[in-house]
Structure formats: structure tokens, C-alpha cells
Design an enzyme around this catalytic site. Structure first.
Site, mmCIF file in Angstrom:
data_model
loop_
_atom_site.group_PDB
_atom_site.id
_atom_site.type_symbol
_atom_site.label_atom_id
_atom_site.label_comp_id
_atom_site.label_asym_id
_atom_site.label_seq_id
_atom_site.Cartn_x
_atom_site.Cartn_y
_atom_site.Cartn_z
ATOM 1 N N ASP A 124 0.728 -1.063 -0.300
ATOM 2 C CA ASP A 124 -0.144 -0.031 0.036
ATOM 3 C C ASP A 124 0.772 1.606 -0.407
ATOM 4 O O ASP A 124 1.817 0.900 0.254
ATOM 5 C CB ASP A 124 -1.089 0.100 1.016
ATOM 6 C CG ASP A 124 -2.370 -1.221 1.003
ATOM 7 O OD1 ASP A 124 -2.355 -1.258 0.326
ATOM 8 O OD2 ASP A 124 -2.323 -1.608 2.008
ATOM 9 N N ASP A 142 -6.588 -1.533 -5.058
ATOM 10 C CA ASP A 142 -7.983 -1.477 -3.883
ATOM 11 C C ASP A 142 -9.233 0.008 -4.696
ATOM 12 O O ASP A 142 -9.655 -0.208 -4.474
ATOM 13 C CB ASP A 142 -7.488 -0.458 -3.001
ATOM 14 C CG ASP A 142 -6.568 -1.349 -2.290
ATOM 15 O OD1 ASP A 142 -7.096 -2.913 -2.338
ATOM 16 O OD2 ASP A 142 -5.781 -1.204 -1.298
#
Length: 167
Positions: A124, A142
Site C-alpha cells: 500500500d 483497491d
């Protein structure tokens, strides 16, 4: 009114291409982050946005991140099921909205699954915050997953009897 594509390979390939492009773009950015940043590094860009390098062994919002390792296999198994279901769905006649939704979800699922297989965690790098409040860090996969689910919800709503009566 629902416009359904014809059930032919020439109508399906753009949707599979979109999924692959999304997954590859996600992996490219993650590889740049991995190669250029130290794990845990934070680069402030604006008063509400950081570029970070972090990892998530769990699911959305770090669900099961501290579960001890077994969750990796659970999420890999779930991702495999999702990928198969989405590929099957994309081979059926669909509206463009549904096909785009499935493609984005497929691309996001593939992008994060590659990370789980290769690294054991999902990379991330996007960190949005306000003061001390931070949204959990996320990535391009995402965003594709979220956008795909949102599009799918709109497609379902448009197919609902209530929507059709209002037309």
C-alpha cells in the site's frame, strides 16, 4: 434500459484487457514503490496526503492482519474463487456497466493477489489523512476494486423494478 453486449469473443476482449491493464499498472507502481522506498518510509506531499510504503497482510482496513499468517492462504483462496467467478461472468452477455464493473474488480483482485503470492502482503502506498485521522493506506488495485463494486451497485440499481418504473 439494459444494453447487453453480444456473446462473442470480440466483445469480451476489451473487458479482459481492462482487467489486465489495471493489474499491470498496479503492479508497476508497487514495484516502483518497493524499489525506490524503504519499508515504512513516508513522503509528505500535501497537508492531507502522503506517499508511503507499507504492507497489509490482511484484507480491507487490515482485517485479520494480525491473524498469524493463515489469512494469507484464506485470502489467496478467496481471490482465486473471485477471479474464476469474474472470468465466467465476463464470458456472459452483460451490459457495458456490468462488464466494466467486473473488469475493474478482476483487475484489482489480480493486482493484490500477485502481491500476496510474491511478498506475503499487499503493498500500500496512498495515505490520506486529516489532522491525526488517517484513512488506512491503500493502492491502485483497491481503487479499482472500490470503483468496480460501486459500478456494480449502480448496475443493480438500474435493473431494479423501482428504477425501471421511474423511467
Amino acid at each position: 434500459m439494459r444494453t447487453v453486449q453480444h456473446d462473442s469473443p470480440s466483445r469480451r476482449w476489451p473487458w479482459f484487457t481492462l482487467a489486465c491493464v489495471m493489474a499491470l499498472a498496479d503492479q508497476l507502481v508497487k514495484e516502483i514503490v518497493h524499489a525506490q522506498m524503504s519499508f515504512g518510509q513516508v513522503i509528505p506531499l500535501t497537508p492531507f496526503f502522503n506517499w508511503v510504503y507499507t504492507g497489509n497482510t490482511g484484507a480491507a482496513f487490515s482485517f485479520l492482519a494480525e491473524a498469524g499468517g493463515w489469512q494469507r492462504y484464506l485470502f489467496l483462496g478467496l481471490a482465486l474463487v473471485v477471479v474464476v467467478v469474474l472470468v465466467v461472468q465476463l464470458c456472459k452477455p452483460l451490459s457495458r456497466l456490468e462488464a466494466c464493473a467486473y473488469s475493474l474488480i478482476l483487475g484489482g483482485a489480480l493486482g493484490n493477489t500477485v502481491d500476496r503470492l510474491a511478498r506475503g502482503y499487499v503493498v500500500d502506498y496512498l495515505d490520506i489523512y486529516w489532522g491525526e485521522w488517517h484513512w488506512p493506506a491503500f493502492n491502485m488495485a483497491d481503487i479499482a476494486l472500490f470503483a468496480g463494486v460501486l459500478m456494480f451497485a449502480v448496475a443493480l440499481w438500474r435493473e431494479s423494478p423501482a428504477f425501471k418504473r421511474s423511467e
